[in-house]
Design a protein around this motif. Structure first.
Motif, mmCIF file in Angstrom:
data_model
loop_
_atom_site.group_PDB
_atom_site.id
_atom_site.type_symbol
_atom_site.label_atom_id
_atom_site.label_comp_id
_atom_site.label_asym_id
_atom_site.label_seq_id
_atom_site.Cartn_x
_atom_site.Cartn_y
_atom_site.Cartn_z
ATOM 1 N N ARG A 4 -47.212 -21.320 13.634
ATOM 2 C CA ARG A 4 -47.297 -19.854 13.717
ATOM 3 C C ARG A 4 -47.790 -19.522 12.319
ATOM 4 O O ARG A 4 -47.889 -20.132 11.300
ATOM 5 C CB ARG A 4 -45.874 -19.172 13.791
ATOM 6 C CG ARG A 4 -45.831 -17.831 13.510
ATOM 7 C CD ARG A 4 -44.683 -17.532 13.616
ATOM 8 N NE ARG A 4 -44.089 -15.773 13.394
ATOM 9 C CZ ARG A 4 -44.041 -14.960 14.284
ATOM 10 N NH1 ARG A 4 -44.091 -15.140 15.522
ATOM 11 N NH2 ARG A 4 -43.936 -13.663 13.977
ATOM 12 N N TYR A 5 -48.834 -18.600 12.599
ATOM 13 C CA TYR A 5 -49.714 -18.439 11.402
ATOM 14 C C TYR A 5 -49.946 -16.771 11.370
ATOM 15 O O TYR A 5 -49.815 -16.124 12.460
ATOM 16 C CB TYR A 5 -51.277 -18.835 11.717
ATOM 17 C CG TYR A 5 -51.169 -20.370 11.356
ATOM 18 C CD1 TYR A 5 -51.483 -20.998 10.438
ATOM 19 C CD2 TYR A 5 -50.813 -21.311 12.439
ATOM 20 C CE1 TYR A 5 -51.691 -22.285 10.091
ATOM 21 C CE2 TYR A 5 -50.919 -22.631 12.361
ATOM 22 C CZ TYR A 5 -51.372 -23.128 11.069
ATOM 23 O OH TYR A 5 -51.078 -24.581 11.100
ATOM 24 N N ARG A 6 -50.176 -16.158 10.099
ATOM 25 C CA ARG A 6 -50.378 -15.041 9.960
ATOM 26 C C ARG A 6 -51.528 -14.767 9.139
ATOM 27 O O ARG A 6 -51.598 -15.258 8.259
ATOM 28 C CB ARG A 6 -48.938 -14.248 9.352
ATOM 29 C CG ARG A 6 -49.118 -12.722 9.287
ATOM 30 C CD ARG A 6 -47.825 -12.167 8.684
ATOM 31 N NE ARG A 6 -46.578 -12.307 9.370
ATOM 32 C CZ ARG A 6 -46.079 -11.715 10.535
ATOM 33 N NH1 ARG A 6 -46.873 -10.610 10.767
ATOM 34 N NH2 ARG A 6 -45.303 -11.890 11.157
ATOM 35 N N CYS A 7 -52.231 -13.588 9.636
ATOM 36 C CA CYS A 7 -53.440 -13.042 8.956
ATOM 37 C C CYS A 7 -53.124 -11.688 8.214
ATOM 38 O O CYS A 7 -52.574 -11.049 8.918
ATOM 39 C CB CYS A 7 -54.710 -13.057 9.805
ATOM 40 S SG CYS A 7 -56.071 -12.002 9.264
ATOM 41 N N ALA A 8 -53.618 -11.571 7.040
ATOM 42 C CA ALA A 8 -53.199 -10.505 6.284
ATOM 43 C C ALA A 8 -53.739 -9.136 6.941
ATOM 44 O O ALA A 8 -52.903 -8.115 7.055
ATOM 45 C CB ALA A 8 -53.683 -10.562 4.859
ATOM 46 N N HIS A 15 -54.581 -8.940 10.471
ATOM 47 C CA HIS A 15 -54.471 -9.062 12.009
ATOM 48 C C HIS A 15 -53.171 -9.499 12.558
ATOM 49 O O HIS A 15 -53.088 -9.655 13.640
ATOM 50 C CB HIS A 15 -55.690 -10.090 12.743
ATOM 51 C CG HIS A 15 -56.889 -9.445 12.489
ATOM 52 N ND1 HIS A 15 -57.983 -9.820 11.673
ATOM 53 C CD2 HIS A 15 -57.707 -8.328 13.062
ATOM 54 C CE1 HIS A 15 -58.880 -9.268 11.575
ATOM 55 N NE2 HIS A 15 -59.036 -8.456 12.498
ATOM 56 N N GLY A 16 -52.162 -9.866 11.592
ATOM 57 C CA GLY A 16 -50.868 -10.266 11.795
ATOM 58 C C GLY A 16 -50.735 -11.703 12.454
ATOM 59 O O GLY A 16 -51.642 -12.386 12.008
ATOM 60 N N VAL A 17 -49.932 -12.040 13.294
ATOM 61 C CA VAL A 17 -49.825 -13.253 13.732
ATOM 62 C C VAL A 17 -50.812 -13.244 14.830
ATOM 63 O O VAL A 17 -51.031 -12.537 15.800
ATOM 64 C CB VAL A 17 -48.368 -13.217 14.632
ATOM 65 C CG1 VAL A 17 -48.186 -14.629 15.525
ATOM 66 C CG2 VAL A 17 -47.218 -13.169 13.672
ATOM 67 N N VAL A 18 -51.434 -14.573 14.554
ATOM 68 C CA VAL A 18 -52.815 -14.857 15.500
ATOM 69 C C VAL A 18 -52.491 -16.262 15.883
ATOM 70 O O VAL A 18 -51.811 -17.203 15.243
ATOM 71 C CB VAL A 18 -53.971 -14.782 14.750
ATOM 72 C CG1 VAL A 18 -54.197 -13.285 14.114
ATOM 73 C CG2 VAL A 18 -54.023 -15.638 13.302
ATOM 74 N N CYS A 43 -58.351 -17.568 10.614
ATOM 75 C CA CYS A 43 -58.117 -16.312 11.652
ATOM 76 C C CYS A 43 -59.147 -16.420 12.798
ATOM 77 O O CYS A 43 -60.407 -16.245 12.412
ATOM 78 C CB CYS A 43 -58.035 -15.230 11.012
ATOM 79 S SG CYS A 43 -58.015 -13.875 12.031
ATOM 80 N N LEU A 76 -55.176 -18.090 6.621
ATOM 81 C CA LEU A 76 -54.010 -17.985 7.276
ATOM 82 C C LEU A 76 -52.739 -18.329 6.444
ATOM 83 O O LEU A 76 -52.875 -19.360 5.626
ATOM 84 C CB LEU A 76 -53.857 -18.418 8.618
ATOM 85 C CG LEU A 76 -54.914 -18.256 9.473
ATOM 86 C CD1 LEU A 76 -54.882 -18.708 10.988
ATOM 87 C CD2 LEU A 76 -54.738 -16.437 9.865
ATOM 88 N N GLU A 121 -46.381 -19.911 8.972
ATOM 89 C CA GLU A 121 -44.651 -19.553 9.237
ATOM 90 C C GLU A 121 -43.887 -20.415 10.042
ATOM 91 O O GLU A 121 -44.460 -21.206 10.883
ATOM 92 C CB GLU A 121 -44.791 -17.994 9.615
ATOM 93 C CG GLU A 121 -45.533 -17.164 8.960
ATOM 94 C CD GLU A 121 -45.292 -15.716 9.207
ATOM 95 O OE1 GLU A 121 -45.597 -14.672 8.787
ATOM 96 O OE2 GLU A 121 -44.718 -15.568 10.369
#
Length: 345
Positions: free
Chosen positions: A121-125, A127-130, A149, A156, A159
């Motif tokens: 699971r990855y999060r972009c500052a 675009h959120g979870v991508v 991202c 990214l 998480e």
């Protein structure tokens, strides 16, 4: 009576021991002959889970099943495809068909795997979870190992991956593990028998298979050290994983098999503490290499394998809430124990 398919194997043998120690009647179905250290009172049926007659014999009087029998590891190449599908998918299909016919089973626990997630699971500052695409070869060759991202190409933040994350199997083994889950879910819907899919993260500990192309990274590093070679760590060693001890995995199976109420669905079985692949190599070096032997220190090579994932580590909360499971084994002590065992192998 509880049946453990693959009960002579790495994880299965520990499940058998945990069940026997807790006073449960257990039976093993495995292609291998009985282990010399099989606990007293445990039955062993030599047979193939793809053989309906062997499965029917093993299921007599059984009220719960821990399905561990499988071809494991990432394989060598697509020449392995038929074997993986045969052992994992066909074997599971035969077992489930015979369970449905027997009508005596009250719950099934399925050994699944974190490989069904693909990347974690990855999060972009912005675009959120991508969900990043597989890493392109040109980026890997340039030493850019972390995915970007897919929308803005920004860095990214990885998480912990929950069980609700989209599945994205990226190799044959992963595809078969996900298919096992799908077959088991169809069985549960048709029969009403609850199925608990335990998605094991990176399992290590006593009896870890080694000296095989299907071994996991812990076994490969340990084998190198015992051969007098430094472990070779791909990429920059920063790949994050969750290394969980096999005794914790066995205990999760026992909880799922014996809880007063069955727990349906998928559960991450993990330590809850992410570590890097380099962390593991360094811990094994400390446990196995002679004190002060710098020549066997892990070597970070920058090499890579197309299709490998960068970060995948687990959210442990659902297993805690639904199974009452939390890992107990200490990573440092567990790796040292593994090192001592391999030193005498």
């Amino acid at each position: 009576m509880l049946l453990i398919t693959g009960g002579a194997g790495f994880v299965g043998s520990h499940v058998v021991e945990e069940l026997a120690a807790a006073g449960h009647a257990a039976r093993v179905l495995d292609l291998a002959p009985p282990r010399a250290d099989l606990p007293d009172g445990v039955e062993h049926v030599v047979g193939d889970v793809r053989d309906a007659a062997a499965v029917r014999a093993a299921l007599r009087g059984v009220t719960g099943v821990s399905h561990q029998a499988a071809r494991v590891g990432l394989g060598v190449d697509l020449g392995d495809l038929e074997d993986y599908v045969s052992h994992n998918d066909v074997g599971t299909a035969v077992l489930l068909r015979e369970l449905a016919a027997a009508r005596s089973c009250e719950r099934v626990v399925l050994a699944s795997s974190m490989v069904v997630y693909g990347e974690g699971r990855y999060r972009c500052a912005e675009h959120g979870v991508v969900a990043p695409a597989p890493r392109p070869e040109r980026a890997l060759r340039a030493g850019r190992f972390d995915p970007a991202c897919p929308v803005c190409d920004a860095a990214l933040v990885p998480e912990a991956v929950p069980e609700t994350a989209p599945v994205d199997p990226r190799n044959v083994y992963a595809a078969t593990k996900l298919h096992q889950e799908h077959l088991a879910a169809a069985f549960a819907r048709e029969t009403g028998v609850p199925v608990t899919a335990l998605r094991y993260h990176n399992v290590y500990g006593p009896r870890l298979p080694r000296d095989t192309p299907y071994a996991g990274v812990a076994a490969l590093f340990a084998s190198a050290l015992h051969a007098g070679a430094a472990p070779r760590v791909f990429e920059d060693g920063g790949q994050r994983r969750d290394f969980v001890h096999v005794r914790d995995v066995a205990r999760a199976n026992v909880l799922a098999l014996t809880a007063p109420e069955p727990a349906s669905g998928a559960y991450n079985i993990c330590s809850g503490t992410p570590r890097t692949v380099l962390d593991l190599a360094q811990a094994l070096h400390a446990a196995i290499a002679p004190p002060g032997d710098a020549e066997l220190a892990p070597v970070v090579t920058g090499e890579f394998r197309l299709g490998d994932v960068r970060h995948v580590f687990a959210d442990a909360r659902r297993a805690a809430d639904g199974l009452g499971f939390a890992a107990r084994e200490d990573f440092g002590s567990g790796v040292a124990e593994l090192g001592r065992e391999l030193a005498t192998a």
